[in-house]
Design a protein around this motif. Structure first.
Motif, PDB file in Angstrom:
ATOM      1  N   HIS A 318       0.828  -1.207   0.000  1.00  0.00           N
ATOM      2  CA  HIS A 318       0.000   0.000   0.000  1.00  0.00           C
ATOM      3  C   HIS A 318       0.864   1.260   0.000  1.00  0.00           C
ATOM      4  N   VAL A 319       2.022   1.208   0.655  1.00  0.00           N
ATOM      5  CA  VAL A 319       2.944   2.348   0.628  1.00  0.00           C
ATOM      6  C   VAL A 319       3.428   2.587  -0.798  1.00  0.00           C
ATOM      7  N   LEU A 320       3.702   1.497  -1.526  1.00  0.00           N
ATOM      8  CA  LEU A 320       4.124   1.639  -2.919  1.00  0.00           C
ATOM      9  C   LEU A 320       3.003   2.249  -3.764  1.00  0.00           C
ATOM     10  N   ARG A 321       1.775   1.820  -3.520  1.00  0.00           N
ATOM     11  CA  ARG A 321       0.633   2.380  -4.254  1.00  0.00           C
ATOM     12  C   ARG A 321       0.470   3.873  -3.954  1.00  0.00           C
ATOM     13  N   ARG A 322       0.603   4.224  -2.673  1.00  0.00           N
ATOM     14  CA  ARG A 322       0.471   5.628  -2.293  1.00  0.00           C
ATOM     15  C   ARG A 322       1.589   6.464  -2.921  1.00  0.00           C
ATOM     16  N   THR A 323       2.786   5.886  -3.001  1.00  0.00           N
ATOM     17  CA  THR A 323       3.914   6.603  -3.607  1.00  0.00           C
ATOM     18  C   THR A 323       3.624   6.958  -5.057  1.00  0.00           C
ATOM     19  N   LEU A 324       3.047   6.020  -5.801  1.00  0.00           N
ATOM     20  CA  LEU A 324       2.759   6.261  -7.220  1.00  0.00           C
ATOM     21  C   LEU A 324       1.572   7.204  -7.416  1.00  0.00           C
ATOM     22  N   ASN A 325       0.728   7.325  -6.421  1.00  0.00           N
ATOM     23  CA  ASN A 325      -0.483   8.151  -6.560  1.00  0.00           C
ATOM     24  C   ASN A 325      -0.309   9.544  -5.971  1.00  0.00           C
ATOM     25  N   THR A 326       0.899   9.875  -5.513  1.00  0.00           N
ATOM     26  CA  THR A 326       1.132  11.204  -4.950  1.00  0.00           C
ATOM     27  C   THR A 326       2.123  11.980  -5.808  1.00  0.00           C
TER      28      THR A 326
END
Length: 326
Positions: A318-326
């Motif tokens: 989820h941290v990786l997903r948040r990184t790509l979406n910010t």
């Protein structure tokens, strides 16, 4: 003729090894309705008559108020040291427990005597750690605070059971951080160098999952989506992956970077050549034994590779997903 069963007096318990445990229950002065049990275990081989005598002696001792001197009473800190020493846990877990104890639990609760610790003390500590901040002024994530609470709660419940005292955590509401503390949240995204280090760590320390980690890092997929992707969802010519297993069941297309396309081509060649275990020719990824890839496996791989890469924060899919979406 059947053997007549011997009746055991109240407060005397026959243990599985044939020995006896005696118990005396007395009211606690000044606390309405509260009683405290005092127990004594007799050596194996003791007789019922000796158990009756031991119970009478325990009754007389407790009634006379012959409690241990104050210097002999355990504080929460004393108990915590022994509790940690006998825990059968991994070395890294023990380090985490010790850090939580020393940094956040014992400074507030350690000086109390176990038999004096009440729900009010524990409630006050919970409210205190809801407001605790890092030295730079930023706050801790809810999962971090929950970890401190779980450690403290487990230790105090064990103490209550061991010394037959009331559980000071009973009906205590654990710490809850305010939902609107966005500017105080822990950093939960990675920077470019950290993403690159994570992908390289996966190539070195988890080569079977290297391409899966790279795809998560470059597309921001959910781990559940990645575990279900099939080759028919991959368009290598146009550099895209179609994802149709999102939470909303809505299809979406994620672009693939050129280097990711090359990784996938090589992954396909290895899979067709039999050098990569495959559960199904149509599945993009599998476990190391050729079974369907599980979210928990992927999460553990990412956490392990992040530690190997010395990424200074907790990393999850989820941290990786948040990184790509910010």
């Amino acid at each position: 003729m059947a053997k007549q069963k011997v009746r055991v007096p109240k407060g005397i318990k026959v243990m599985p090894d044939g020995g006896y445990e005696v118990r005396v229950s007395l009211k606690v002065p000044g606390q309405r309705g509260r009683r405290k049990d005092h127990r004594r275990r007799l050596p194996k081989g003791a007789t019922l008559a000796e158990a009756v005598v031991a119970q009478e002696e325990l009754q007389a001792t407790v009634t006379a108020g012959l409690a241990p001197a104050r210097n002999d009473r355990l504080t929460v800190e004393d108990y915590a040291v022994g509790w940690l020493a006998v825990r059968r846990i991994r070395a890294n877990t023990l380090t985490r427990y010790t850090s939580a104890m020393v940094g956040h639990i014992l400074p507030a609760l350690g000086a109390y005597y176990l038999d004096e610790l009440t729900r009010s003390h524990v409630e006050a500590w919970c409210r205190q750690i809801e407001r605790v901040r890092r030295p730079d002024g930023s706050g801790y994530a809810q999962e971090t605070v929950d970890g401190w609470w779980k450690i403290a709660k487990t230790m105090l419940k064990d103490a209550a059971a061991e010394y037959s005292m009331p559980d000071p955590t009973l009906r205590v509401t654990g710490p809850r951080r305010h939902r609107n503390e966005g500017r105080h949240r822990e950093r939960r995204t990675l920077v470019g160098d950290e993403l690159s280090a994570l992908i390289e760590s996966a190539r070195e320390h988890a080569p079977h999952y290297h391409v899966a980690v790279a795809l998560l890092c470059s597309t921001g997929m959910r781990s559940s989506e990645l575990c279900r992707v099939r080759w028919r969802d991959i368009d290598l010519d146009n550099g895209a992956v179609t994802v149709d297993t999102t939470k909303t069941d809505a299809e979406r297309v994620a672009p693939l970077l050129p280097w990711m396309v090359e990784l996938l081509r090589e992954h396909r060649r290895r899979q067709l050549g039999g050098t990569v275990p495959s559960f199904d020719d149509g599945m993009l990824f599998s476990s190391t034994i050729g079974m369907p890839l599980q979210r928990a496996t992927l999460r553990n791989v990412i956490i392990r590779c992040a530690k190997k890469a010395a990424v200074d924060q907790h990393v999850s899919p989820h941290v990786l997903r948040r990184t790509l979406n910010t």
